[in-house]
Write a protein that holds these residues in place. Structure first.
Motif, PDB file in Angstrom:
ATOM      1  N   LEU A 256    -100.369  11.363  84.427  1.00  0.00           N
ATOM      2  CA  LEU A 256    -100.646  12.783  84.656  1.00  0.00           C
ATOM      3  C   LEU A 256    -100.732  13.594  83.366  1.00  0.00           C
ATOM      4  O   LEU A 256    -101.176  14.730  83.366  1.00  0.00           O
ATOM      5  N   ILE A 257    -100.261  12.989  82.258  1.00  0.00           N
ATOM      6  CA  ILE A 257    -100.305  13.722  80.987  1.00  0.00           C
ATOM      7  C   ILE A 257    -101.619  13.438  80.288  1.00  0.00           C
ATOM      8  O   ILE A 257    -101.892  12.329  79.873  1.00  0.00           O
ATOM      9  N   GLU A 258    -102.423  14.490  80.175  1.00  0.00           N
ATOM     10  CA  GLU A 258    -103.726  14.303  79.555  1.00  0.00           C
ATOM     11  C   GLU A 258    -103.676  14.479  78.054  1.00  0.00           C
ATOM     12  O   GLU A 258    -104.395  13.836  77.320  1.00  0.00           O
ATOM     13  N   LYS A 259    -102.828  15.403  77.646  1.00  0.00           N
ATOM     14  CA  LYS A 259    -102.744  15.648  76.218  1.00  0.00           C
ATOM     15  C   LYS A 259    -101.310  16.032  75.899  1.00  0.00           C
ATOM     16  O   LYS A 259    -100.633  16.685  76.693  1.00  0.00           O
ATOM     17  N   CYS A 260    -100.881  15.580  74.751  1.00  0.00           N
ATOM     18  CA  CYS A 260     -99.527  15.905  74.348  1.00  0.00           C
ATOM     19  C   CYS A 260     -99.550  16.086  72.851  1.00  0.00           C
ATOM     20  O   CYS A 260     -99.850  15.157  72.122  1.00  0.00           O
ATOM     21  N   GLU A 261     -99.291  17.327  72.404  1.00  0.00           N
ATOM     22  CA  GLU A 261     -99.417  17.515  70.958  1.00  0.00           C
ATOM     23  C   GLU A 261     -98.257  18.289  70.365  1.00  0.00           C
ATOM     24  O   GLU A 261     -97.748  19.226  70.963  1.00  0.00           O
ATOM     25  N   PRO A 262     -97.873  17.842  69.163  1.00  0.00           N
ATOM     26  CA  PRO A 262     -96.832  18.565  68.443  1.00  0.00           C
ATOM     27  C   PRO A 262     -97.443  19.795  67.816  1.00  0.00           C
ATOM     28  O   PRO A 262     -98.617  19.786  67.463  1.00  0.00           O
ATOM     29  N   VAL A 263     -96.668  20.839  67.703  1.00  0.00           N
ATOM     30  CA  VAL A 263     -97.203  22.081  67.201  1.00  0.00           C
ATOM     31  C   VAL A 263     -96.101  22.792  66.409  1.00  0.00           C
ATOM     32  O   VAL A 263     -94.919  22.633  66.706  1.00  0.00           O
ATOM     33  N   ARG A 264     -96.493  23.509  65.361  1.00  0.00           N
ATOM     34  CA  ARG A 264     -95.462  24.176  64.546  1.00  0.00           C
ATOM     35  C   ARG A 264     -94.869  25.348  65.302  1.00  0.00           C
ATOM     36  O   ARG A 264     -95.585  25.993  66.052  1.00  0.00           O
ATOM     37  N   PRO A 265     -93.569  25.615  65.158  1.00  0.00           N
ATOM     38  CA  PRO A 265     -92.639  24.967  64.239  1.00  0.00           C
ATOM     39  C   PRO A 265     -92.114  23.611  64.716  1.00  0.00           C
ATOM     40  O   PRO A 265     -91.508  22.902  63.925  1.00  0.00           O
ATOM     41  N   GLY A 266     -92.328  23.267  65.982  1.00  0.00           N
ATOM     42  CA  GLY A 266     -91.834  21.964  66.407  1.00  0.00           C
ATOM     43  C   GLY A 266     -91.836  21.798  67.925  1.00  0.00           C
ATOM     44  O   GLY A 266     -91.146  20.953  68.475  1.00  0.00           O
ATOM     45  N   PHE A 267     -92.612  22.639  68.578  1.00  0.00           N
ATOM     46  CA  PHE A 267     -92.745  22.482  70.028  1.00  0.00           C
ATOM     47  C   PHE A 267     -93.639  21.295  70.344  1.00  0.00           C
ATOM     48  O   PHE A 267     -94.459  20.891  69.516  1.00  0.00           O
ATOM     49  N   ILE A 268     -93.459  20.764  71.536  1.00  0.00           N
ATOM     50  CA  ILE A 268     -94.378  19.727  72.009  1.00  0.00           C
ATOM     51  C   ILE A 268     -95.063  20.294  73.235  1.00  0.00           C
ATOM     52  O   ILE A 268     -94.405  20.652  74.217  1.00  0.00           O
ATOM     53  N   ASN A 269     -96.364  20.421  73.166  1.00  0.00           N
ATOM     54  CA  ASN A 269     -97.112  21.003  74.278  1.00  0.00           C
ATOM     55  C   ASN A 269     -97.825  19.928  75.082  1.00  0.00           C
ATOM     56  O   ASN A 269     -98.413  19.006  74.524  1.00  0.00           O
ATOM     57  N   PHE A 270     -97.788  20.101  76.396  1.00  0.00           N
ATOM     58  CA  PHE A 270     -98.381  19.112  77.295  1.00  0.00           C
ATOM     59  C   PHE A 270     -99.513  19.728  78.099  1.00  0.00           C
ATOM     60  O   PHE A 270     -99.395  20.840  78.593  1.00  0.00           O
ATOM     61  N   SER A 271    -100.569  18.975  78.242  1.00  0.00           N
ATOM     62  CA  SER A 271    -101.605  19.346  79.193  1.00  0.00           C
ATOM     63  C   SER A 271    -101.572  18.321  80.317  1.00  0.00           C
ATOM     64  O   SER A 271    -101.511  17.126  80.069  1.00  0.00           O
ATOM     65  N   ILE A 272    -101.624  18.855  81.516  1.00  0.00           N
ATOM     66  CA  ILE A 272    -101.410  18.005  82.678  1.00  0.00           C
ATOM     67  C   ILE A 272    -102.691  17.847  83.476  1.00  0.00           C
ATOM     68  O   ILE A 272    -103.501  18.768  83.576  1.00  0.00           O
ATOM     69  N   SER A 273    -102.824  16.712  84.045  1.00  0.00           N
ATOM     70  CA  SER A 273    -104.007  16.395  84.853  1.00  0.00           C
ATOM     71  C   SER A 273    -104.164  17.337  86.046  1.00  0.00           C
ATOM     72  O   SER A 273    -103.200  17.817  86.631  1.00  0.00           O
ATOM     73  N   LYS A 274    -105.378  17.600  86.380  1.00  0.00           N
ATOM     74  CA  LYS A 274    -105.683  18.484  87.499  1.00  0.00           C
ATOM     75  C   LYS A 274    -105.100  17.968  88.813  1.00  0.00           C
ATOM     76  O   LYS A 274    -104.741  18.757  89.693  1.00  0.00           O
ATOM     77  N   THR A 275    -105.031  16.675  88.932  1.00  0.00           N
ATOM     78  CA  THR A 275    -104.462  16.067  90.152  1.00  0.00           C
ATOM     79  C   THR A 275    -103.098  16.648  90.478  1.00  0.00           C
ATOM     80  O   THR A 275    -102.768  16.891  91.639  1.00  0.00           O
TER      81      THR A 275
END
Length: 549
Positions: free
Chosen positions: A73-92
């Motif tokens: 279900l995780i389409e994208k997962c990226e680290p971002v400053r200062p240190g968050f981890i952001n997730f993009s989730i599948s439409k399903t």
RNA sequence: GCGCUCAUAGCUCAACAGGAUAGAGCAACGGACUUCUAAUCCGUAGGUUGGAGGUUCGAGUCCUCCUGAGCGCGCCA
């Protein structure tokens, strides 16, 4: 989904720590739905929390964690400053969620409560007169809190503690008795500290109707007892009726007197004495609350042999515990705050394990009428009743209004404004969202549109549509935080946001288009999800969700 | 005097157990009804989060002090 992400992160961190030979432990962190949608569907602050213990740049930690995130279900997962981890989730995930919201309330509810037994004790106003608008706030709050706790997975019960013993109560008996004497034509003076409200005279008249002059020839104490018992039940049942109209009901009306009759008060004090927390001095009996941080010790039994309210209150909470209650939430007026310390001391001194004693101090309601503050004194007989308020602005508006503000904030109830506002009160904004959906159903039927809830949800491709489903997902978390903080107003703010998103969506998009029944069906399904959430949320507030307005 | 609770836009209030650019409503101003209900929508403006320090990757949120407000300090409830 939050839980899924959390467990993935937990596992990833564990691996990273092991591989790197770190001794650090994973601190508390949160996975949340970010306010800013550029930050994806979910965001975790794990790396930020971890950076100190690992003595490493949080962004690098986030990168390491992100590299290990793998889930269908995780389409994208990226680290971002200062240190968050952001997730993009599948439409399903979103379409499945919407389908679930339409099918049942389950996605809105939580199990964080773990079935813990919680009692919300609220109103508990002395039955010496009708409820006023200050009590109304307490009633709306306690009732809504109980509903929220239930939705959050607690095993909830509610009680009204009836002070049917003690001085104020004998004062009530005396007041009614004297009015009775006056009704019977006796020239007696009304006691200085008696209850002056007109309802006392009404009760005296009824008493006269039932008993005639019989009470005149009786022993005064006996006559007062009759007057008291009749008056108490009359007032209490009046309170119950007002509350019922206000959609508030209690599982139990707990009598203070019953604690004396069952001997529990004495038993309780004996127990405290054996624990060394109760002692005799100056002819009275004291509870050693200073041992628990109170300013001074408190009397539980007076020189004249009478128990104080404090004594029965300790016994009441002991009684709650013995019935299996593990969290007691007492809803009091803020003017009782000096009482919190001593009662919590006493409850804890009983040595009850795993008992949470909680007090919500509801701040005062100031009534503003013609630009001036009105007095709320029960004794002086000057107050605006809850009943009057309900008749004036309706239950829905009254409850919504009361619950809009955090209970810790004072609240000026401007009657003139509340009356004037009936047409643009925020409650209608939220209710209208619900009614609007039903309007759409009717329209769809009128146009002969055949559609099935939950079919072809993949056709929902607009950002706005995704935003709305995201909002639906949020409900559960809102219920949890509202339950955790004992703050019903969070539900209101959530509902306003949801309604706003929906009204905007409605206005800017065509929902029903007979030429495109598939898309119409998908959009109507989204509307159905909104209606379900609005209905669920309003129900937590005890506010109705009309299908037509 | 001591204690509790508070202080966020002109007003009334939000801000999830410390998170990314502090948000709504009302009031103000400018727009949108030939429309699935305008009880609605779109836009503009509005802030040194009472003041000063501190804690830390990060503070409206936690700590200390100051200022101001409400409430409490009974052998009342």
């Amino acid at each position: 989904m939050k839980a899924v992400i959390k467990s993935l992160i937990d596992k990833a961190v564990e691996e990273i720590l092991k591989e790197g030979g770190f001794e650090a432990e994973l601190p508390e962190y949160t996975v949340e739905v970010p306010n800013n949608k550029d930050h994806g569907d979910f965001a975790a602050n794990t790396a930020l929390k971890l950076s100190k213990a690992m003595r490493k740049n949080p962004f690098d930690i986030a990168s390491d964690i992100a590299a290990k995130m793998k889930h269908p279900l995780i389409e994208k997962c990226e680290p971002v400053r200062p240190g968050f981890i952001n997730f993009s989730i599948s439409k399903t995930f979103y379409t499945d969620l919407l389908r679930d919201c339409i099918a049942s309330d389950a996605p809105f509810k939580s199990e964080v409560g773990g079935n813990r037994k919680v009692m919300v004790e609220f109103v508990s106003a002395n039955p010496t007169g009708p409820l006023h608008i200050g009590h109304g706030r307490n009633a709306a709050y306690g009732d809504s809190l109980a509903r929220i706790l239930k939705a959050a997975g607690f095993d909830v019960s509610t009680e009204y503690y009836v002070n049917d013993a003690g001085k104020q109560m004998s004062n009530l008996g005396k007041s009614i008795y004297v009015r009775y004497l006056q009704v019977c034509g006796r020239d007696v003076e009304f006691p200085e500290d008696g209850y002056k409200g007109g309802y006392i005279t009404d009760i005296a008249k009824e008493l006269q109707k039932i008993h005639g002059d019989k009470l005149l020839s009786m022993d005064e104490a006996e006559a007062q007892k009759i007057a008291f018992e009749y008056g108490l039940e009359d007032i209490r049942s009046g309170i119950e009726a007002d509350l019922r109209e206000f959609r508030v009901s209690f599982q139990r009306w707990f009598s203070e007197k019953s604690l004396y009759e069952s001997g529990e008060v004495e038993e309780c004090l004996a127990e405290l004495r054996s624990l060394g927390h109760v002692y005799d001095s100056e002819g009275a009996v004291w509870f050693a609350s200073t041992k628990f941080g109170d300013d001074k010790d408190r009397v539980v039994k007076r020189q004249n042999g009478e128990y104080t309210y404090f004594a029965s209150d300790i016994a009441y909470h002991r009684n709650k515990y013995r019935r299996g209650i593990r969290t007691s939430i007492d809803v009091w007026g803020a003017d009782h705050h000096g009482y919190v310390k001593r009662l919590s001391s006493a409850v804890h001194s009983l040595g009850v394990e795993d008992f949470e004693f909680n007090v919500s101090l509801i701040q005062m309601v100031n009534l503003i009428k013609d630009g001036e503050r009105a007095s709320m004194s029960t004794r002086a007989g000057e107050f605006i009743t809850l009943k009057w308020l309900i008749d004036e602005i309706g239950v829905d508006a009254a409850r919504f209004f009361y619950l809009m503000r955090d209970f810790e904030a004072q609240f000026d109830f401007d009657i003139d404004l509340a009356k004037k506002r009936t047409s643009d009160n925020p409650v209608y904004y939220v209710q209208y969202a619900h009614a609007r959906v039903y309007g759409l159903y009717a329209k769809a039927e009128e146009q002969g549109l055949k559609w099935e809830k939950g079919a072809n949800l993949n056709l929902l491709e607009l950002d706005e549509e995704k935003e709305i489903i995201r909002k639906l997902y949020e409900m559960k978390g809102i219920v949890e935080t509202a339950a955790f903080h004992h703050q019903p107003h969070r539900i209101i703010y959530y509902l306003q946001e949801l309604a706003s998103a929906f009204h905007s969506y409605y206005y800017n998009n065509v929902i029903i288009n007979p030429e495109n029944p598939e898309l119409s069906g998908a959009r109507l399904s989204l509307c159905a999800g909104v209606a379900a959430a609005v209905r669920f949320g309003l129900d937590l507030l005890g506010v109705s969700a009309p299908e037509r307005m």
